[in-house]
Design an enzyme around this catalytic site. Structure first.
Site, PDB file in Angstrom:
ATOM      1  N   CYS A 141      37.473  43.085   9.887  1.00  0.00           N
ATOM      2  CA  CYS A 141      38.178  41.933  10.457  1.00  0.00           C
ATOM      3  C   CYS A 141      38.944  41.221   9.330  1.00  0.00           C
ATOM      4  O   CYS A 141      39.810  41.827   8.717  1.00  0.00           O
ATOM      5  CB  CYS A 141      37.167  41.033  11.186  1.00  0.00           C
ATOM      6  SG  CYS A 141      37.873  39.715  12.167  1.00  0.00           S
ATOM      7  N   ASP A 194      42.513  46.596  20.926  1.00  0.00           N
ATOM      8  CA  ASP A 194      42.459  45.357  20.143  1.00  0.00           C
ATOM      9  C   ASP A 194      43.738  44.543  20.357  1.00  0.00           C
ATOM     10  O   ASP A 194      44.797  44.890  19.848  1.00  0.00           O
ATOM     11  CB  ASP A 194      42.301  45.706  18.668  1.00  0.00           C
ATOM     12  CG  ASP A 194      41.995  44.499  17.794  1.00  0.00           C
ATOM     13  OD1 ASP A 194      42.278  43.363  18.225  1.00  0.00           O
ATOM     14  OD2 ASP A 194      41.480  44.703  16.684  1.00  0.00           O
ATOM     15  N   HIS A 208      38.510  45.226  19.358  1.00  0.00           N
ATOM     16  CA  HIS A 208      38.286  44.621  18.047  1.00  0.00           C
ATOM     17  C   HIS A 208      36.786  44.444  17.806  1.00  0.00           C
ATOM     18  O   HIS A 208      36.041  44.085  18.705  1.00  0.00           O
ATOM     19  CB  HIS A 208      38.976  43.248  17.992  1.00  0.00           C
ATOM     20  CG  HIS A 208      38.930  42.616  16.633  1.00  0.00           C
ATOM     21  ND1 HIS A 208      39.785  42.986  15.629  1.00  0.00           N
ATOM     22  CD2 HIS A 208      38.124  41.651  16.115  1.00  0.00           C
ATOM     23  CE1 HIS A 208      39.521  42.266  14.552  1.00  0.00           C
ATOM     24  NE2 HIS A 208      38.507  41.457  14.823  1.00  0.00           N
TER      25      HIS A 208
END
Length: 219
Positions: free
Chosen positions: A114, A161, A189
C-alpha cells in the site's frame, strides 16, 4: 524483537526485527498506513523464515509512537492523517536507516505494501543501499512513475483495485518498461493482508512466491 534506529536527521525510532543476524541478505519491510501492526510483523516473520534478516521500521514514530491500527474506516482515516504529517524526505531517511542497520548482510532489498509499496519504489530510486524492490499495490505509484532506478523492481496489483485503476497501471508500465509487473485477476486492494476483507489466499501465495524468487535472484 524491537530495536532502536537513528535517521540521518537525528530522529530516533523503533523497528521490528526478525531473522538471524548472520543471514546472508536483508529485507526492509515497509508498512501500510496502519503502522507496524500484527500483519506487518507477520510479513516480517514470513521473510525471516525464508532466511533473511528483516527490519520493519515504525514510520509513524515521527508523529506518534507505537501506532498499531486495524482496517476499519476509522483506522483508515487515522492512518491517512498520520501519513499526511510526514514528508517523503523524512520517511526515506527512516527507510535508509533501516537498510543501513542491515550492514552485516551482503545485500538489502525492500518490500512494501500500500503506502509502503510506493515507498519501496522510491527507496529503489533514491537509497543507494537498496539493491532490489518488490512493491505490492502501491497507492500513488502512478504519480512517481517518472522516477528512475538502476536496480531490479517488481510490482503487484489487484485487477479490481479502484485506487490503482488499469489506466494507472498502464501509465506505470509505459514509464517503466523494465519493471516486472503482475496484475492479479479478480482481487482488490490489500489482497495480501489476511486481516482485510479483500484478502485472497491464492493471489497472496503466488505474489509471495514471485517475491521470494525475485529476491533470491537479485540479493
Amino acid at each position: 524483537m524491537y530495536m532502536t534506529l537513528r535517521a540521518q536527521d537525528g530522529h530516533v525510532f523503533d523497528a521490528y526485527v526478525a531473522g538471524e543476524e548472520t543471514a546472508r541478505s536483508g529485507i526492509v519491510v515497509i508498512q501500510e498506513i496502519f503502522g507496524v501492526n500484527s500483519h506487518i510483523r507477520d510479513v516480517a516473520d514470513f521473510f525471516a523464515a525464508q532466511g533473511y534478516r528483516v527490519i520493519a521500521p515504525a514510520l509513524f514514530d515521527r508523529v506518534q509512537a507505537k501506532v498499531e491500527l486495524g482496517y476499519t474506516q476509522k483506522d483508515i482515516q487515522k492512518g491517512l492523517e498520520l501519513r499526511s504529517e510526514i514528508s517523503q524526505e523524512q520517511v526515506l531517511q527512516d527507510i535508509a536507516a533501516a537498510a543501513q542497520a542491515l550492514d552485516k548482510q551482503s545485500s538489502v532489498g525492500v518490500v512494501g505494501y500500500c503506502w509502503g509499496g510506493t515507498l519501496a519504489w522510491l527507496a529503489a530510486c533514491k537509497i543507494p543501499a537498496v539493491k532490489a524492490a518488490s512493491c505490492w499495490y502501491g497507492g500513488g505509484l502512478a504519480q512517481v512513475a517518472h522516477e528512475q532506478t538502476t536496480v531490479p523492481v517488481q510490482m503487484h496489483f489487484g485487477e479490481l483495485d479502484k485506487s490503482i485503476p488499469a489506466s494507472d497501471i498502464e501509465l506505470i508500465r509505459k514509464a517503466q518498461p523494465d519493471v516486472e509487473m503482475f496484475v492479479y485477476a479478480g482481487v482488490d486492494h490489500g489482497f495480501g493482508c489476511d486481516q482485510r476483507g479483500s484478502y485472497d489466499k491464492a493471489a497472496t501465495e503466488l505474489a509471495r512466491l514471485r517475491t521470494i524468487s525475485f529476491f533470491a535472484k537479485h540479493l
